[in-house]
Design an enzyme around this catalytic site. Sequence first.
Site, PDB file in Angstrom:
ATOM      1  N   LYS A   1     -21.799  -9.991   1.178  1.00 57.39           N
ATOM      2  CA  LYS A   1     -21.137 -10.609  -0.033  1.00 57.39           C
ATOM      3  C   LYS A   1     -21.481 -10.026  -1.273  1.00 57.39           C
ATOM      4  CE  LYS A   1     -18.418 -13.766  -2.159  1.00 57.39           C
ATOM      5  NZ  LYS A   1     -18.799 -13.836  -3.263  1.00 57.39           N
TER       6      LYS A   1
ATOM      7  N   GLU B   1     -15.457  -5.526  -5.878  1.00 58.25           N
ATOM      8  CA  GLU B   1     -14.562  -6.447  -6.884  1.00 58.25           C
ATOM      9  C   GLU B   1     -14.751  -5.870  -8.285  1.00 58.25           C
ATOM     10  OE1 GLU B   1     -14.969 -10.602  -8.224  1.00 58.25           O
ATOM     11  OE2 GLU B   1     -14.301 -10.691  -6.216  1.00 58.25           O
TER      12      GLU B   1
ATOM     13  N   SER C   1     -15.914 -15.760   0.053  1.00 60.71           N
ATOM     14  CA  SER C   1     -14.580 -15.313  -1.050  1.00 60.71           C
ATOM     15  C   SER C   1     -13.508 -16.190  -0.622  1.00 60.71           C
ATOM     16  CB  SER C   1     -14.616 -13.898  -0.738  1.00 60.71           C
ATOM     17  OG  SER C   1     -13.856 -13.434  -1.694  1.00 60.71           O
TER      18      SER C   1
ATOM     19  N   HIS D   1     -19.347  -6.733  -1.480  1.00 56.70           N
ATOM     20  CA  HIS D   1     -18.073  -7.097  -1.852  1.00 56.70           C
ATOM     21  C   HIS D   1     -17.684  -7.435  -3.158  1.00 56.70           C
ATOM     22  CE1 HIS D   1     -15.269 -10.715  -2.487  1.00 56.70           C
ATOM     23  NE2 HIS D   1     -14.724 -10.400  -1.519  1.00 56.70           N
ATOM     24  N   ASN D   2     -18.628  -8.331  -3.881  1.00 54.21           N
ATOM     25  CA  ASN D   2     -18.591  -8.324  -5.348  1.00 54.21           C
ATOM     26  C   ASN D   2     -18.847  -7.115  -6.250  1.00 54.21           C
ATOM     27  OD1 ASN D   2     -18.217 -11.030  -4.425  1.00 54.21           O
ATOM     28  ND2 ASN D   2     -19.401 -11.873  -6.090  1.00 54.21           N
TER      29      ASN D   2
ATOM     30  N   ASP E   1     -22.090 -35.082  -4.515  1.00 55.39           N
ATOM     31  CA  ASP E   1     -22.223 -34.245  -5.841  1.00 55.39           C
ATOM     32  C   ASP E   1     -23.040 -35.402  -6.610  1.00 55.39           C
ATOM     33  OD1 ASP E   1     -20.831 -31.796  -6.951  1.00 55.39           O
ATOM     34  OD2 ASP E   1     -20.990 -33.129  -8.448  1.00 55.39           O
TER      35      ASP E   1
ATOM     36  N   GLY F   1     -17.701 -29.070  -6.366  1.00 53.14           N
ATOM     37  CA  GLY F   1     -16.952 -28.547  -7.578  1.00 53.14           C
ATOM     38  C   GLY F   1     -15.673 -28.045  -6.877  1.00 53.14           C
TER      39      GLY F   1
END
Length: 301
Positions: free
Chosen positions: A173, A180, A121, A176-177, A30, A9
Amino acid sequence: MELGLIGLGKMGGNMAERLRRAGHKVVGFDFSAEAVQRLTDAGSVGVNSLQELVQHLSAPRAIWIMVPAGDPVDDTIAKLKPLMEKGDIFIDGGNSNYKDSQRRYAQLKPQGFEFVDVGTSGGIWGITEGYSMMVGGDEAVVEHLRPIFEALAPAPNMGWGHTGPSGAGHFVKMVHNGIEYGLMQAYAEGFSIMNSKHSLNLDLRQIANIWRYGSVIRSWLLDLTADALQKNPTLDGLEPYVPDSGEGRWTVFEAIDLNVSAPVITESLIRRVRSREDDNFTDRMLSVMRHEFGGHAVKKV
Protein backbone atom coordinates in the site's frame (compact mmCIF):
# COMPACT_ATOMS: atom_id res chain seq x y z
CA MET A 1 -19.37 -13.28 9.78
CA GLU A 2 -18.92 -10.87 12.70
CA LEU A 3 -16.51 -7.94 12.62
CA GLY A 4 -15.67 -5.32 15.19
CA LEU A 5 -14.81 -1.95 13.65
CA ILE A 6 -13.02 0.87 15.45
CA GLY A 7 -13.07 4.22 13.65
CA LEU A 8 -16.33 5.22 12.01
CA GLY A 9 -15.18 8.16 9.94
CA LYS A 10 -16.25 8.48 6.31
CA MET A 11 -14.25 5.50 5.12
CA GLY A 12 -14.89 3.31 8.16
CA GLY A 13 -18.60 4.09 8.10
CA ASN A 14 -18.81 3.20 4.42
CA MET A 15 -16.98 -0.07 5.00
CA ALA A 16 -19.43 -0.95 7.77
CA GLU A 17 -22.38 -0.27 5.49
CA ARG A 18 -20.93 -2.35 2.65
CA LEU A 19 -20.41 -5.26 5.04
CA ARG A 20 -23.93 -4.91 6.45
CA ARG A 21 -25.41 -5.03 2.97
CA ALA A 22 -23.46 -8.24 2.35
CA GLY A 23 -25.06 -9.82 5.41
CA HIS A 24 -22.21 -9.52 7.90
CA LYS A 25 -22.69 -8.38 11.49
CA VAL A 26 -20.75 -5.19 12.23
CA VAL A 27 -20.22 -3.86 15.75
CA GLY A 28 -18.71 -0.39 15.62
CA PHE A 29 -17.10 2.00 18.07
CA ASP A 30 -16.00 5.60 17.67
CA PHE A 31 -15.29 8.46 20.07
CA SER A 32 -17.88 10.46 18.12
CA ALA A 33 -21.35 9.71 19.47
CA GLU A 34 -22.81 10.96 16.19
CA ALA A 35 -20.78 8.44 14.19
CA VAL A 36 -21.95 5.63 16.48
CA GLN A 37 -25.55 6.75 16.07
CA ARG A 38 -25.23 6.83 12.28
CA LEU A 39 -24.00 3.25 12.35
CA THR A 40 -26.91 2.18 14.53
CA ASP A 41 -29.41 4.02 12.35
CA ALA A 42 -28.02 2.21 9.31
CA GLY A 43 -28.80 -1.17 10.86
CA SER A 44 -25.49 -2.20 12.42
CA VAL A 45 -24.59 -2.28 16.11
CA GLY A 46 -23.07 0.90 17.51
CA VAL A 47 -21.45 0.78 20.96
CA ASN A 48 -20.00 3.40 23.30
CA SER A 49 -16.93 1.62 24.64
CA LEU A 50 -14.27 -0.90 23.67
CA GLN A 51 -15.56 -3.22 26.39
CA GLU A 52 -19.02 -3.22 24.82
CA LEU A 53 -17.47 -3.84 21.43
CA VAL A 54 -15.66 -6.97 22.62
CA GLN A 55 -18.72 -8.22 24.53
CA HIS A 56 -20.86 -8.08 21.38
CA LEU A 57 -18.49 -10.35 19.43
CA SER A 58 -18.07 -14.11 19.59
CA ALA A 59 -14.64 -15.72 19.86
CA PRO A 60 -12.48 -15.84 17.89
CA ARG A 61 -13.07 -12.11 17.51
CA ALA A 62 -11.88 -10.07 14.56
CA ILE A 63 -11.52 -6.34 15.17
CA TRP A 64 -10.66 -3.98 12.32
CA ILE A 65 -8.87 -0.81 13.46
CA MET A 66 -9.32 2.30 11.30
CA VAL A 67 -7.49 5.02 13.22
CA PRO A 68 -4.56 7.32 12.28
CA ALA A 69 -1.18 5.63 11.92
CA GLY A 70 1.34 5.58 14.73
CA ASP A 71 0.55 5.89 18.43
CA PRO A 72 -3.27 5.75 17.99
CA VAL A 73 -2.96 2.19 16.64
CA ASP A 74 -0.68 1.09 19.47
CA ASP A 75 -2.91 2.77 22.06
CA THR A 76 -6.00 1.06 20.66
CA ILE A 77 -4.34 -2.37 20.70
CA ALA A 78 -3.08 -1.81 24.26
CA LYS A 79 -6.60 -0.97 25.45
CA LEU A 80 -8.15 -3.93 23.65
CA LYS A 81 -5.71 -6.65 24.73
CA PRO A 82 -6.94 -7.02 28.33
CA LEU A 83 -10.49 -7.42 27.01
CA MET A 84 -9.70 -10.05 24.40
CA GLU A 85 -8.77 -13.73 24.37
CA LYS A 86 -6.06 -15.82 22.75
CA GLY A 87 -6.89 -16.48 19.12
CA ASP A 88 -8.61 -13.12 18.61
CA ILE A 89 -7.51 -11.15 15.54
CA PHE A 90 -6.33 -7.55 15.31
CA ILE A 91 -6.66 -6.05 11.82
CA ASP A 92 -4.96 -2.74 11.03
CA GLY A 93 -6.66 -1.30 7.95
CA GLY A 94 -5.13 2.18 8.20
CA ASN A 95 -2.05 3.69 6.59
CA SER A 96 0.51 2.33 9.04
CA ASN A 97 4.20 2.01 8.29
CA TYR A 98 4.90 -1.61 7.38
CA LYS A 99 7.73 -1.75 9.95
CA ASP A 100 5.22 -0.91 12.68
CA SER A 101 3.00 -3.72 11.41
CA GLN A 102 5.88 -6.19 11.59
CA ARG A 103 6.64 -5.02 15.13
CA ARG A 104 3.00 -5.39 16.22
CA TYR A 105 2.81 -8.88 14.75
CA ALA A 106 6.02 -9.88 16.54
CA GLN A 107 4.65 -8.57 19.84
CA LEU A 108 1.13 -10.00 19.58
CA LYS A 109 1.88 -13.46 18.16
CA PRO A 110 3.75 -14.80 21.24
CA GLN A 111 0.88 -13.52 23.41
CA GLY A 112 -1.58 -15.70 21.51
CA PHE A 113 -3.15 -13.00 19.37
CA GLU A 114 -3.27 -12.78 15.59
CA PHE A 115 -2.40 -9.65 13.61
CA VAL A 116 -3.17 -8.82 9.98
CA ASP A 117 -2.17 -5.64 8.15
CA VAL A 118 -4.47 -4.49 5.35
CA GLY A 119 -3.45 -1.70 3.01
CA THR A 120 -6.84 -0.31 2.01
CA SER A 121 -7.53 1.87 -1.02
CA GLY A 122 -10.85 3.20 -2.24
CA GLY A 123 -11.53 6.24 -0.09
CA ILE A 124 -15.08 7.53 0.09
CA TRP A 125 -16.03 5.66 -3.12
CA GLY A 126 -15.45 2.20 -1.70
CA ILE A 127 -19.05 1.79 -0.58
CA THR A 128 -20.16 1.64 -4.22
CA GLU A 129 -16.98 0.69 -6.10
CA GLY A 130 -15.50 -1.69 -3.54
CA TYR A 131 -12.12 -1.48 -1.84
CA SER A 132 -8.71 -2.58 -3.05
CA MET A 133 -7.04 -4.46 -0.20
CA MET A 134 -3.46 -5.62 0.09
CA VAL A 135 -3.29 -8.12 2.95
CA GLY A 136 -0.26 -9.16 5.00
CA GLY A 137 -0.15 -11.86 7.68
CA ASP A 138 -0.38 -15.58 8.28
CA GLU A 139 -2.14 -17.43 5.48
CA ALA A 140 -4.54 -19.34 7.74
CA VAL A 141 -5.71 -16.14 9.44
CA VAL A 142 -6.18 -14.36 6.12
CA GLU A 143 -8.18 -17.31 4.86
CA HIS A 144 -10.40 -17.16 7.96
CA LEU A 145 -11.10 -13.50 7.14
CA ARG A 146 -11.80 -14.19 3.47
CA PRO A 147 -15.58 -13.52 3.74
CA ILE A 148 -14.81 -9.99 4.99
CA PHE A 149 -12.36 -9.25 2.21
CA GLU A 150 -14.66 -10.69 -0.45
CA ALA A 151 -17.53 -8.50 0.77
CA LEU A 152 -15.44 -5.32 0.81
CA ALA A 153 -13.70 -5.92 -2.53
CA PRO A 154 -15.14 -4.88 -5.93
CA ALA A 155 -15.86 -8.59 -6.49
CA PRO A 156 -15.04 -11.70 -4.42
CA ASN A 157 -12.24 -12.72 -6.78
CA MET A 158 -10.73 -9.34 -7.64
CA GLY A 159 -9.35 -6.22 -6.00
CA TRP A 160 -7.80 -7.95 -3.00
CA GLY A 161 -5.16 -10.52 -2.21
CA HIS A 162 -2.78 -11.98 0.35
CA THR A 163 0.45 -10.24 -0.65
CA GLY A 164 2.76 -11.94 1.84
CA PRO A 165 3.79 -12.20 5.50
CA SER A 166 3.30 -9.60 8.19
CA GLY A 167 4.01 -6.10 6.88
CA ALA A 168 3.53 -7.04 3.22
CA GLY A 169 0.07 -5.48 3.04
CA HIS A 170 1.16 -2.09 4.29
CA PHE A 171 4.40 -2.23 2.29
CA VAL A 172 2.49 -2.74 -0.96
CA LYS A 173 0.00 0.00 0.00
CA MET A 174 2.94 2.32 0.68
CA VAL A 175 4.26 1.79 -2.85
CA HIS A 176 0.70 2.13 -4.20
CA ASN A 177 0.49 5.60 -2.67
CA GLY A 178 3.91 6.54 -4.00
CA ILE A 179 2.73 5.64 -7.51
CA GLU A 180 -0.43 7.64 -6.86
CA TYR A 181 1.70 10.70 -6.10
CA GLY A 182 3.47 10.36 -9.46
CA LEU A 183 0.23 9.89 -11.41
CA MET A 184 -1.39 12.89 -9.75
CA GLN A 185 1.65 15.05 -10.44
CA ALA A 186 1.70 14.07 -14.12
CA TYR A 187 -2.00 14.87 -14.57
CA ALA A 188 -1.61 18.16 -12.70
CA GLU A 189 1.36 19.25 -14.82
CA GLY A 190 -0.35 18.28 -18.07
CA PHE A 191 -3.52 20.22 -17.29
CA SER A 192 -1.42 23.16 -16.11
CA ILE A 193 0.40 23.28 -19.46
CA MET A 194 -2.89 23.28 -21.34
CA ASN A 195 -4.35 25.90 -19.00
CA SER A 196 -1.41 28.18 -19.83
CA LYS A 197 -1.88 27.92 -23.62
CA HIS A 198 -4.28 30.87 -23.76
CA SER A 199 -4.12 31.28 -27.54
CA LEU A 200 -5.92 27.95 -28.09
CA ASN A 201 -8.70 28.62 -25.56
CA LEU A 202 -8.71 24.99 -24.46
CA ASP A 203 -11.63 23.60 -22.45
CA LEU A 204 -10.04 21.42 -19.79
CA ARG A 205 -13.36 19.84 -18.89
CA GLN A 206 -13.87 18.70 -22.47
CA ILE A 207 -10.33 17.34 -22.75
CA ALA A 208 -10.58 15.41 -19.51
CA ASN A 209 -13.76 13.75 -20.74
CA ILE A 210 -12.22 12.94 -24.14
CA TRP A 211 -9.31 11.21 -22.44
CA ARG A 212 -11.59 9.14 -20.22
CA TYR A 213 -12.63 6.89 -23.13
CA GLY A 214 -10.23 4.94 -25.32
CA SER A 215 -7.17 6.91 -24.28
CA VAL A 216 -4.06 5.11 -23.04
CA ILE A 217 -4.00 7.47 -20.03
CA ARG A 218 -7.60 6.87 -18.98
CA SER A 219 -8.05 6.00 -15.30
CA TRP A 220 -10.35 6.34 -12.32
CA LEU A 221 -8.15 9.22 -11.19
CA LEU A 222 -8.87 10.94 -14.51
CA ASP A 223 -12.60 10.31 -13.98
CA LEU A 224 -12.37 12.12 -10.64
CA THR A 225 -10.35 14.91 -12.24
CA ALA A 226 -13.00 15.41 -14.91
CA ASP A 227 -15.67 15.55 -12.23
CA ALA A 228 -13.69 18.12 -10.24
CA LEU A 229 -13.20 20.33 -13.33
CA GLN A 230 -16.90 20.10 -14.11
CA LYS A 231 -17.69 21.45 -10.65
CA ASN A 232 -14.98 24.12 -10.63
CA PRO A 233 -13.34 24.67 -14.06
CA THR A 234 -10.90 27.36 -12.87
CA LEU A 235 -10.30 25.86 -9.40
CA ASP A 236 -11.42 29.11 -7.82
CA GLY A 237 -11.07 29.39 -4.06
CA LEU A 238 -8.49 26.61 -3.74
CA GLU A 239 -5.06 27.18 -2.22
CA PRO A 240 -2.00 25.46 -3.78
CA TYR A 241 -1.38 23.50 -0.58
CA VAL A 242 -1.02 19.72 -0.88
CA PRO A 243 -0.55 17.57 2.25
CA ASP A 244 0.70 13.98 2.28
CA SER A 245 -0.27 11.02 4.45
CA GLY A 246 3.35 9.92 4.90
CA GLU A 247 3.32 6.89 2.63
CA GLY A 248 4.84 8.76 -0.31
CA ARG A 249 7.87 9.75 1.71
CA TRP A 250 8.17 6.22 3.15
CA THR A 251 8.25 4.95 -0.44
CA VAL A 252 11.10 7.33 -1.25
CA PHE A 253 13.03 6.26 1.86
CA GLU A 254 12.64 2.61 0.89
CA ALA A 255 13.79 3.33 -2.67
CA ILE A 256 16.95 4.92 -1.29
CA ASP A 257 17.57 2.05 1.14
CA LEU A 258 17.11 -0.48 -1.68
CA ASN A 259 19.22 1.50 -4.18
CA VAL A 260 16.24 1.77 -6.53
CA SER A 261 15.97 4.90 -8.65
CA ALA A 262 12.52 6.49 -8.24
CA PRO A 263 12.85 10.08 -9.53
CA VAL A 264 9.20 10.61 -10.49
CA ILE A 265 7.80 9.56 -7.13
CA THR A 266 10.53 11.50 -5.32
CA GLU A 267 9.91 14.69 -7.26
CA SER A 268 6.16 14.44 -6.80
CA LEU A 269 6.73 14.24 -3.04
CA ILE A 270 9.06 17.25 -3.12
CA ARG A 271 6.44 19.23 -5.05
CA ARG A 272 3.89 18.51 -2.34
CA VAL A 273 6.27 19.69 0.35
CA ARG A 274 7.06 22.81 -1.66
CA SER A 275 3.38 23.66 -2.03
CA ARG A 276 3.22 24.28 1.73
CA GLU A 277 5.88 26.98 1.80
CA ASP A 278 4.21 30.35 2.32
CA ASP A 279 7.49 32.13 1.77
CA ASN A 280 9.51 30.09 -0.72
CA PHE A 281 13.12 30.87 0.11
CA THR A 282 14.39 28.36 -2.46
CA ASP A 283 12.82 30.15 -5.41
CA ARG A 284 14.03 33.52 -4.14
CA MET A 285 17.55 32.12 -3.91
CA LEU A 286 17.31 30.87 -7.50
CA SER A 287 16.19 34.31 -8.63
CA VAL A 288 19.08 36.00 -6.84
CA MET A 289 21.64 33.60 -8.33
CA ARG A 290 20.32 34.21 -11.86
CA HIS A 291 20.65 37.92 -11.24
CA GLU A 292 24.22 37.59 -9.95
CA PHE A 293 25.65 35.49 -12.78
CA GLY A 294 23.58 36.78 -15.66
CA GLY A 295 22.14 40.08 -14.68
CA HIS A 296 18.60 38.72 -15.03
CA ALA A 297 15.82 40.87 -13.67
CA VAL A 298 14.59 40.13 -10.15
CA LYS A 299 10.95 40.66 -9.23
CA LYS A 300 10.50 42.45 -5.92
CA VAL A 301 7.46 42.62 -3.69
